[in-house]
Write an enzyme that holds these catalytic residues in place. Structure first.
Site, short mmCIF file in Angstrom:
data_model
loop_
_atom_site.label_atom_id
_atom_site.label_comp_id
_atom_site.label_asym_id
_atom_site.label_seq_id
_atom_site.Cartn_x
_atom_site.Cartn_y
_atom_site.Cartn_z
N TRP A 1 -10.80 -8.53 2.12
CA TRP A 1 -11.54 -8.82 0.89
C TRP A 1 -11.61 -10.33 0.62
O TRP A 1 -12.52 -10.79 -0.05
CB TRP A 1 -10.87 -8.15 -0.30
CG TRP A 1 -10.98 -6.66 -0.37
CD1 TRP A 1 -11.93 -5.94 -1.03
CD2 TRP A 1 -10.08 -5.69 0.19
NE1 TRP A 1 -11.69 -4.59 -0.91
CE2 TRP A 1 -10.55 -4.41 -0.17
CE3 TRP A 1 -8.91 -5.78 0.95
CZ2 TRP A 1 -9.90 -3.23 0.20
CZ3 TRP A 1 -8.27 -4.62 1.33
CH2 TRP A 1 -8.76 -3.36 0.97
N HIS B 1 0.55 3.92 -2.96
CA HIS B 1 0.11 5.29 -2.70
C HIS B 1 1.20 6.31 -3.02
O HIS B 1 0.89 7.45 -3.37
CB HIS B 1 -0.37 5.43 -1.26
CG HIS B 1 -1.72 4.84 -1.03
ND1 HIS B 1 -2.64 5.39 -0.16
CD2 HIS B 1 -2.33 3.75 -1.56
CE1 HIS B 1 -3.75 4.66 -0.17
NE2 HIS B 1 -3.57 3.66 -1.01
N ARG C 1 0.83 -1.21 0.00
CA ARG C 1 0.00 0.00 0.00
C ARG C 1 0.87 1.26 0.00
O ARG C 1 0.55 2.25 -0.68
CB ARG C 1 -0.93 -0.02 1.22
CG ARG C 1 -1.90 1.15 1.27
CD ARG C 1 -2.99 0.95 2.33
NE ARG C 1 -3.63 2.21 2.65
CZ ARG C 1 -3.58 2.82 3.84
NH1 ARG C 1 -2.93 2.25 4.84
NH2 ARG C 1 -4.18 3.97 4.03
#
Length: 294
Positions: free
Chosen positions: A195, A56, A52
């Site tokens: 998820w 990002h 991440r």
């Protein structure tokens, strides 16, 4: 595994040192060791949050203005470090800080991307080529807010965000497959839950679950998200659901759900492109690193 200079010699290489393949493999191995030795974090790995961070740092690129992207590591500074989309990423930056202190010659920009590549590979994703050459910049180069996807929005928003970087619909769906990894946290994004059932292993389950499970709105006090009806332990964001509501996106979801190797290959290519957006590389050669499990 290629073996370069010993760890002791690498330790004294100063900021002007030009890294070799062996140097980068050594750093890759040290990051992998951090992932292995901190198995009590989250679902058992810092891998998802390192990915991440790299995502990002890269996903702020604007192809028109040539601003943002992984070159600069400007998330070290406010206001970018305080952007809502980057909440919780201090954990990832802090994890990599001892590696940077041991190897002061590597830029934060290259280190963060190498961390993301290591995370993908150690979580059994594809081999992602790495090209060094990013340089760090100061706070004046911070990317503006709202350049990263907002999970509450629709298909138009996803296209606006990703087209701005130069991606097409297929690549949007491929990059979304990173949601096979990790989970949302209420103290970061406000959302909650994983998820998939294997959030530390990259698979095509994200796509299969989107298509095969029955989903319903979660009844809770947090932001609107979906939960699976069967176990109520999985979640999907509104932007995830757009991938099966939109007919152009959906055909790629179906392709990836049907064939994991197709997903892995197209995910690899899209991630490589994402991580290199806007970087003024001086070398053509890319390195590939062996997984520590190979």
């Amino acid at each position: 595994m290629h073996s370069g200079a010993s760890a002791d010699k690498i330790h004294i290489k100063g900021p002007d040192h030009k890294g070799t393949f062996e140097d980068y493999q050594q750093i890759y191995n040290e990051i992998a060791e951090l992932l292995e030795s901190n198995s009590d974090y989250d679902d058992g790995s810092y891998g998802p949050i390192l990915l991440r961070l790299a995502w990002h740092a890269s996903g702020t690129y604007d192809i028109e203005t040539k601003t943002g992207g992984s070159n600069g590591a400007t998330m070290r500074f406010a206001p970018e470090s305080d952007h809502g989309a980057n909440a919780g990423l201090k954990t990832a930056r802090d994890l990599l800080e001892p590696v940077k202190q041991k190897h002061p010659w590597i830029s934060y920009s290259d280190l963060w991307i190498l961390g993301g590549i290591c995370a993908i590979q150690e979580m059994l994703g594809p081999i992602i080529p790495f090209r060094p050459g990013r340089s760090d910049r100061d706070a004046s180069a911070c990317a503006p807010d709202e350049r990263l996807p907002n999970a509450s929005k629709g298909a138009r928003h996803l296209r606006d965000i990703f087209y701005r970087m130069g991606f097409d619909d297929r690549e949007i769906v491929a990059l979304s497959g990173a949601h096979a990894l990790g989970r949302c946290h209420t103290d970061s994004s406000g959302y909650s839950g994983p998820w998939t059932f294997s959030p530390t292993v990259l698979t095509n389950d994200y796509y299969k679950l989107l298509l095969d499970e029955k989903w319903q709105w979660k009844k809770w006090n947090g932001p609107a998200e979906y939960e699976d009806k069967k176990t109520k332990s999985l979640m999907m964001l509104p932007t995830d659901f757009e991938l099966i509501k939109d007919k152009e996106f959906r055909k790629h979801v179906e392709r990836y759900a049907k064939d994991e190797s197709v997903f892995m290959n197209e995910f690899r290519d899209a991630v490589l492109k994402l991580f290199e957006l806007g970087v003024p590389f001086k070398q053509e050669e890319r390195y590939t690193f062996k997984r520590t499990t190979d």
